[in-house]
Enzyme design. Structure first.
Site, PDB file in Angstrom:
ATOM      1  N   ASN A  39      -1.651  -0.159   7.390  1.00 39.33           N
ATOM      2  CA  ASN A  39      -1.160  -1.500   7.738  1.00 39.33           C
ATOM      3  C   ASN A  39      -0.409  -2.176   6.582  1.00 39.33           C
ATOM      4  O   ASN A  39      -0.267  -3.394   6.543  1.00 39.33           O
ATOM      5  CB  ASN A  39      -2.293  -2.374   8.289  1.00 39.33           C
ATOM      6  CG  ASN A  39      -3.382  -2.638   7.271  1.00 39.33           C
ATOM      7  OD1 ASN A  39      -3.278  -2.220   6.116  1.00 39.33           O
ATOM      8  ND2 ASN A  39      -4.417  -3.341   7.686  1.00 39.33           N
ATOM      9  N   LYS A  67       0.829  -1.209   0.000  1.00 39.04           N
ATOM     10  CA  LYS A  67       0.000   0.000   0.000  1.00 39.04           C
ATOM     11  C   LYS A  67       0.868   1.266   0.000  1.00 39.04           C
ATOM     12  O   LYS A  67       2.078   1.195   0.233  1.00 39.04           O
ATOM     13  CB  LYS A  67      -0.931  -0.046   1.223  1.00 39.04           C
ATOM     14  CG  LYS A  67      -1.933  -1.214   1.217  1.00 39.04           C
ATOM     15  CD  LYS A  67      -2.832  -1.151   2.453  1.00 39.04           C
ATOM     16  CE  LYS A  67      -3.776  -2.330   2.546  1.00 39.04           C
ATOM     17  NZ  LYS A  67      -4.635  -2.246   3.767  1.00 39.04           N
ATOM     18  N   GLU A 123      -9.834  -9.926  -7.747  1.00 37.55           N
ATOM     19  CA  GLU A 123      -8.911  -8.803  -7.502  1.00 37.55           C
ATOM     20  C   GLU A 123      -7.742  -8.797  -8.504  1.00 37.55           C
ATOM     21  O   GLU A 123      -7.320  -7.730  -8.943  1.00 37.55           O
ATOM     22  CB  GLU A 123      -8.381  -8.875  -6.072  1.00 37.55           C
ATOM     23  CG  GLU A 123      -9.484  -8.667  -5.021  1.00 37.55           C
ATOM     24  CD  GLU A 123      -9.004  -8.913  -3.595  1.00 37.55           C
ATOM     25  OE1 GLU A 123      -7.809  -9.252  -3.410  1.00 37.55           O
ATOM     26  OE2 GLU A 123      -9.825  -8.779  -2.675  1.00 37.55           O
ATOM     27  N   TYR A 183     -12.387  -2.730  -2.929  1.00 38.37           N
ATOM     28  CA  TYR A 183     -12.910  -2.864  -1.561  1.00 38.37           C
ATOM     29  C   TYR A 183     -14.439  -2.902  -1.554  1.00 38.37           C
ATOM     30  O   TYR A 183     -15.067  -2.351  -0.650  1.00 38.37           O
ATOM     31  CB  TYR A 183     -12.393  -1.730  -0.682  1.00 38.37           C
ATOM     32  CG  TYR A 183     -10.944  -1.909  -0.229  1.00 38.37           C
ATOM     33  CD1 TYR A 183     -10.543  -3.038   0.490  1.00 38.37           C
ATOM     34  CD2 TYR A 183      -9.984  -0.938  -0.498  1.00 38.37           C
ATOM     35  CE1 TYR A 183      -9.225  -3.209   0.909  1.00 38.37           C
ATOM     36  CE2 TYR A 183      -8.665  -1.104  -0.073  1.00 38.37           C
ATOM     37  CZ  TYR A 183      -8.295  -2.234   0.630  1.00 38.37           C
ATOM     38  OH  TYR A 183      -6.991  -2.391   1.054  1.00 38.37           O
ATOM     39  N   HIS A 228      -1.941  -5.621   1.467  1.00 41.92           N
ATOM     40  CA  HIS A 228      -3.215  -6.283   1.195  1.00 41.92           C
ATOM     41  C   HIS A 228      -2.917  -7.648   0.616  1.00 41.92           C
ATOM     42  O   HIS A 228      -1.997  -7.788  -0.199  1.00 41.92           O
ATOM     43  CB  HIS A 228      -4.043  -5.492   0.176  1.00 41.92           C
ATOM     44  CG  HIS A 228      -5.228  -6.268  -0.337  1.00 41.92           C
ATOM     45  ND1 HIS A 228      -6.429  -6.325   0.340  1.00 41.92           N
ATOM     46  CD2 HIS A 228      -5.364  -7.074  -1.425  1.00 41.92           C
ATOM     47  CE1 HIS A 228      -7.262  -7.119  -0.328  1.00 41.92           C
ATOM     48  NE2 HIS A 228      -6.643  -7.588  -1.399  1.00 41.92           N
TER      49      HIS A 228
HETATM   50  P1  IDP Z   1      -7.458  -7.191   5.548  1.00 40.52           P
HETATM   51  O1  IDP Z   1      -6.694  -6.096   4.837  1.00 40.52           O
HETATM   52  O2  IDP Z   1      -6.644  -7.791   6.667  1.00 40.52           O
HETATM   53  O3  IDP Z   1      -8.042  -8.221   4.637  1.00 40.52           O
HETATM   54  P2  IDP Z   1     -10.167  -6.113   5.823  1.00 40.52           P
HETATM   55  O4  IDP Z   1     -11.081  -6.393   6.958  1.00 40.52           O
HETATM   56  O5  IDP Z   1     -10.470  -6.726   4.498  1.00 40.52           O
HETATM   57  O6  IDP Z   1      -8.675  -6.465   6.303  1.00 40.52           O
HETATM   58  O7  IDP Z   1     -10.116  -4.530   5.662  1.00 40.52           O
HETATM   59  C1  IDP Z   1      -9.505  -3.937   4.551  1.00 40.52           C
HETATM   60  C2  IDP Z   1      -8.660  -2.774   5.006  1.00 40.52           C
HETATM   61  O8  IDP Z   1      -9.505  -1.759   5.522  1.00 40.52           O
HETATM   62  C3  IDP Z   1      -7.686  -3.115   6.154  1.00 40.52           C
HETATM   63  O9  IDP Z   1      -6.466  -3.626   5.702  1.00 40.52           O
HETATM   64  C4  IDP Z   1      -7.519  -1.774   6.823  1.00 40.52           C
HETATM   65  O10 IDP Z   1      -6.519  -1.002   6.173  1.00 40.52           O
HETATM   66  C5  IDP Z   1      -8.872  -1.127   6.629  1.00 40.52           C
HETATM   67  N1  IDP Z   1      -9.716  -1.312   7.812  1.00 40.52           N
HETATM   68  C6  IDP Z   1     -10.371  -2.429   8.173  1.00 40.52           C
HETATM   69  N2  IDP Z   1     -11.036  -2.267   9.323  1.00 40.52           N
HETATM   70  C7  IDP Z   1     -10.812  -0.982   9.685  1.00 40.52           C
HETATM   71  C8  IDP Z   1     -11.252  -0.185  10.806  1.00 40.52           C
HETATM   72  O11 IDP Z   1     -11.992  -0.620  11.686  1.00 40.52           O
HETATM   73  N3  IDP Z   1     -10.800   1.119  10.818  1.00 40.52           N
HETATM   74  C9  IDP Z   1      -9.990   1.632   9.869  1.00 40.52           C
HETATM   75  N4  IDP Z   1      -9.563   0.914   8.810  1.00 40.52           N
HETATM   76  C10 IDP Z   1      -9.961  -0.374   8.725  1.00 40.52           C
HETATM   77 MG    MG Z   2      -9.557  -8.060   3.194  1.00 43.46          MG
END
Ligand code: IDP
Ligand code: MG
Length: 150
Positions: free
Chosen positions: A112, A9, A126, A49, A115
Site C-alpha cells: 500500500n 515503501k 518513529e 512496527y 507509511h
Molecule cells: P497504516 O499503515 O495505515 O497506519 P496499520 O494498521 O498501522 O496501517 O498497519 C501497518 C501496515 O501493515 C499497513 O500499512 C499494511 O501494509 C500492513 N497491514 C495492516 N493490516 C494488514 C492485514 O490485515 N494484512 C496484511 N497487511 C496488513
Molecule cells: Mg500505522
C-alpha cells in the site's frame, strides 16, 4: 507545527512512484525537512512496527518492508500528521478514496505504498528511528529567505 515520518515503501520505489508521491506532499504545501534512502533490517522493522509484531500479518509485512530500499522523509507542517494520513488514504486500498495515494495507485493492503505516523507520540518515536537529530533541518520562517510559504 508538527513533524511526521513518511515512508515511501519498497513497492513505491520499485514502481518508480517516488517523484509522484514526493510531489503530492510538496504540492499540498508540506515541507520536506529530512530525506534518505534506507534499507530496513529485521530489527528496525520490529521497532518501527512494534504495535504489530504479534499480528498474523507481521511476518509478511516484515519480509516486504525489508525487501528493498525505501525513502524515509521527515515532513513538517500545520497538522502534518493528520494531513499526511488523509493524503495516504485508508490502509486497505479497497476502501481508499480516489485522489488519495492508496486510492489512486495501490491494490493490496500488503502493498500500500506509504507509511505515515498516526499520532504525535508515534511521529516522535518513529522519526528518531530513521533520523539523527542533525539530519532534520530546522527552518526559521521569520529569517530563512529560501522558505516560500505555500
Ligand atoms: P497504516 O499503515 O495505515 O497506519 P496499520 O494498521 O498501522 O496501517 O498497519 C501497518 C501496515 O501493515 C499497513 O500499512 C499494511 O501494509 C500492513 N497491514 C495492516 N493490516 C494488514 C492485514 O490485515 N494484512 C496484511 N497487511 C496488513
Ligand atoms: Mg500505522
Amino acid at each position: 507545527m508538527q513533524k511526521t515520518l513518511v515512508l515511501l515503501k519498497p513497492d513505491a520505489v520499485q514502481r518508480g512512484l517516488v517523484g509522484e508521491l514526493v510531489s503530492r506532499l510538496e504540492r499540498k504545501g508540506l515541507k520536506l525537512v529530512g530525506m534518505k534512502l534506507v534499507r530496513m533490517d529485521d530489527a528496525l522493522a520490529r521497532q518501527h512496527y512494534a504495535e504489530h509484531v504479534d499480528k498474523p500479518f507481521f511476518k509478511g509485512l516484515a519480509e516486504f518492508i525489508t525487501s528493498g530500499p525505501l525513502v524515509a522523509m521527515a515532513i513538517e507542517g500545520e497538522d502534518a500528521i493528520c494531513m499526511v494520513r488523509t493524503l495516504m488514504g485508508e490502509t486497505n486500498p479497497a476502501n481508499a478514496a480516489p485522489g488519495t495515494v492508496r486510492g489512486d495507485y495501490a491494490v493490496s493492503i500488503g502493498l500500500n505504498l506509504v507509511h505515515g505516523s498516526d499520532s504525535p507520540e508515534s511521529a516522535q518515536r518513529e522519526l528518531a528511528l530513521f533520523f539523527k537529530e542533525d539530519e532534520i533541518l530546522e527552518y526559521d520562517r521569520a529569517t530563512d529567505p529560501w522558505i516560500i510559504e505555500s
